[in-house]
Design an enzyme around this catalytic site. Sequence first.
Site, PDB file in Angstrom:
ATOM      1  N   ASP A 178     -39.283   6.411 -75.607  1.00  9.86           N
ATOM      2  CA  ASP A 178     -38.448   7.518 -76.081  1.00  9.86           C
ATOM      3  C   ASP A 178     -37.905   7.298 -77.489  1.00  9.86           C
ATOM      4  OD1 ASP A 178     -38.840   8.639 -73.534  1.00  9.86           O
ATOM      5  OD2 ASP A 178     -37.159   7.481 -72.741  1.00  9.86           O
TER       6      ASP A 178
ATOM      7  N   GLY B 182     -39.304   8.533 -80.101  1.00  8.67           N
ATOM      8  CA  GLY B 182     -39.646   9.698 -80.936  1.00  8.67           C
ATOM      9  C   GLY B 182     -41.106   9.663 -81.356  1.00  8.67           C
TER      10      GLY B 182
ATOM     11  N   ALA C 192     -45.012   9.603 -69.257  1.00  8.94           N
ATOM     12  CA  ALA C 192     -44.493   9.806 -70.609  1.00  8.94           C
ATOM     13  C   ALA C 192     -43.799  11.154 -70.702  1.00  8.94           C
ATOM     14  CB  ALA C 192     -45.647   9.762 -71.604  1.00  8.94           C
ATOM     15  N   GLY C 193     -42.892  11.252 -71.638  1.00  5.47           N
ATOM     16  CA  GLY C 193     -42.234  12.529 -71.912  1.00  5.47           C
ATOM     17  C   GLY C 193     -41.932  12.598 -73.384  1.00  5.47           C
TER      18      GLY C 193
ATOM     19  N   THR D  16     -41.036   6.357 -62.619  1.00 11.51           N
ATOM     20  CA  THR D  16     -40.910   7.812 -62.732  1.00 11.51           C
ATOM     21  C   THR D  16     -41.412   8.510 -61.465  1.00 11.51           C
ATOM     22  OG1 THR D  16     -43.088   7.934 -63.760  1.00 11.51           O
ATOM     23  CG2 THR D  16     -41.191   7.742 -65.246  1.00 11.51           C
TER      24      THR D  16
ATOM     25  N   THR E 225     -36.913  12.987 -70.686  1.00  9.17           N
ATOM     26  CA  THR E 225     -37.730  14.207 -70.776  1.00  9.17           C
ATOM     27  C   THR E 225     -38.509  14.407 -69.474  1.00  9.17           C
ATOM     28  OG1 THR E 225     -38.045  13.650 -73.106  1.00  9.17           O
ATOM     29  CG2 THR E 225     -39.463  15.363 -72.245  1.00  9.17           C
TER      30      THR E 225
ATOM     31  N   GLY F  41     -35.185  13.444 -66.306  1.00  9.43           N
ATOM     32  CA  GLY F  41     -33.829  13.933 -66.540  1.00  9.43           C
ATOM     33  C   GLY F  41     -32.759  12.868 -66.350  1.00  9.43           C
ATOM     34  N   ARG F  42     -33.187  11.613 -66.066  1.00  4.46           N
ATOM     35  CA  ARG F  42     -32.206  10.563 -65.831  1.00  4.46           C
ATOM     36  C   ARG F  42     -31.445  10.234 -67.122  1.00  4.46           C
ATOM     37  NH1 ARG F  42     -35.868   5.870 -63.292  1.00  4.46           N
ATOM     38  NH2 ARG F  42     -37.390   6.778 -64.705  1.00  4.46           N
TER      39      ARG F  42
ATOM     40  N   ASP G 298     -29.485   9.808 -87.879  1.00  4.83           N
ATOM     41  CA  ASP G 298     -28.389  10.794 -87.897  1.00  4.83           C
ATOM     42  C   ASP G 298     -27.413  10.616 -86.740  1.00  4.83           C
ATOM     43  OD1 ASP G 298     -30.972  11.717 -86.654  1.00  4.83           O
ATOM     44  OD2 ASP G 298     -29.650  13.236 -85.796  1.00  4.83           O
TER      45      ASP G 298
END
Length: 430
Positions: free
Chosen positions: A13, A15, A39-40, A128, A298, A301-302, A332
């Site tokens: 995760d 990016g 994967a998400g 997952t 993604t 939702g955890r 950011d």
Amino acid sequence: MPAVVIVGAQWGDEGKGKATDLLGDRIDYVVKFNGGNNAGHTVVIGDETYALHLLPSGILTPGVTPVIGNGVVVDLDVLAEELDGLEARGLDVSKLMVSSHAHVVTLYHRTLDKVTERFLGKRQIGTTGRGIGPTYADKINRVGIRIQDLFDEGILRQKVEGALEQKNHLLVKVYNRRAIEVDEVVTELLAHRERLAPMVADTSLELNKALDRGDTVLFEGGQATMLDVDHGTYPFVTSSNATSGGAATGAGVAPWRLTSIVGIIKAYTTRVGSGPFPTELDDASGDWLRDRGHEFGTTTGRPRRTGWFDAPIARYATRVNGITDYVLTKLDVLTGLEEIPVCVGYEVDGKKVDDVPWSQSDFHHATPIYESFPGWSENIEGAREFSDLPQAAQDYVTRLEDLMGQRVSVIGVGPSRDAVIVRHDLLPSS
Ligand code: GDP
Ligand code: IMO
Ligand code: MG
């Protein structure tokens, strides 16, 4: 000819989806080489948000040929759903190629994933639940079902029968579940055959031909270095090679073809599921990072576990992947912190260490040694040049480069497609 590998440098995760999308219109092929719909990837394009699981993120760019490589495990229900979803949103998915060698996730793999996790209780991996581990286990155990088996019904039935003979003993006698019928599985798989037929290819051959022609190929890794079955925090890992070597085996191209290895790394750390995580924050700072970074899975939702940047892990990722460039994402999110702690090493049994310990027991009780850097309060989402960043943010990035042992070529300053600072082109000119 550019053959660029994208790998996660932490626990997933980071990016990766956005990084792939960033290069989208300059690549010809994008290959997913490991994992499955565990994967998400969330990709934001203008007002549209896409959540991809099984398909490589490059599918969002018109003109790119998306490829599911032999190293992937494919849940055909999910593949159909994802393709339908994208088609309904007006995307052309007709170019997708699926390796004839990829393994198929079936009902019994999903069932076994869930029951074994439940059985493990406190020792669970926190998977997952998508059947990924059991499918790879069958592949290594030589009892898996491959995409090509769908096109020889006799063989398919024989293989499913063989697999279920074993698995039904386990499901019924050990886990107290109902037995799964051969017909149930075979029918479910065959239902996808017609739609799948035009997509099936010798993807290794196609990719090698593409590279010979001088096309640009991007290899998109799922999961990440610390979830790699060989190099990650075993057993709290996924069941495939998410590191750069996996790109060669999972796509059927030679390692010497790979021209650059891009590591995607967040300006802090997250992890989903169980396992060691030295810089984890179980306090208000951890909640702040989760809130600010929208750190919720993604796929499941955890809430993601959160912590400060861990330099020994980054150095480890640089080494085991041979990372040539970093994309530092989510800078950011750190805006507004007065001080930003960074883990520069660990203390293990009273000794200072710079590297990830080879012993998992040591890693479990490694305590981070922090250095703190001054934060910044200016909004940086509009920055497009490195010099647009406040001095403190520039210094933070420069210090991370020193600690990681490799340059930061791209910096993410927001979720949207254009919220990036490109310092060095990720596609080396041929
Ligand atoms: P992947 O699995 O590595 O593709 O990453 P995920 O998509 O699971 O998680 C990354 C999340 O961070 C996504 O929601 C992205 O839209 C978002 N994201 C990516 N880069 C940036 C960035 O630079 N800043 C911010 N604020 N969000 C980002
Ligand atoms: P992307 O590609 C974060 C984690 C699970 C669990 C472990 C094993 O979005 O970065 P599995 O279902 O693979 O057997 O679960 O790996 N995991 C991920 N964590 N991002 C992912 O993918 C992940 N894929 C698997 O949470 O701890
Ligand atoms: Mg993800």
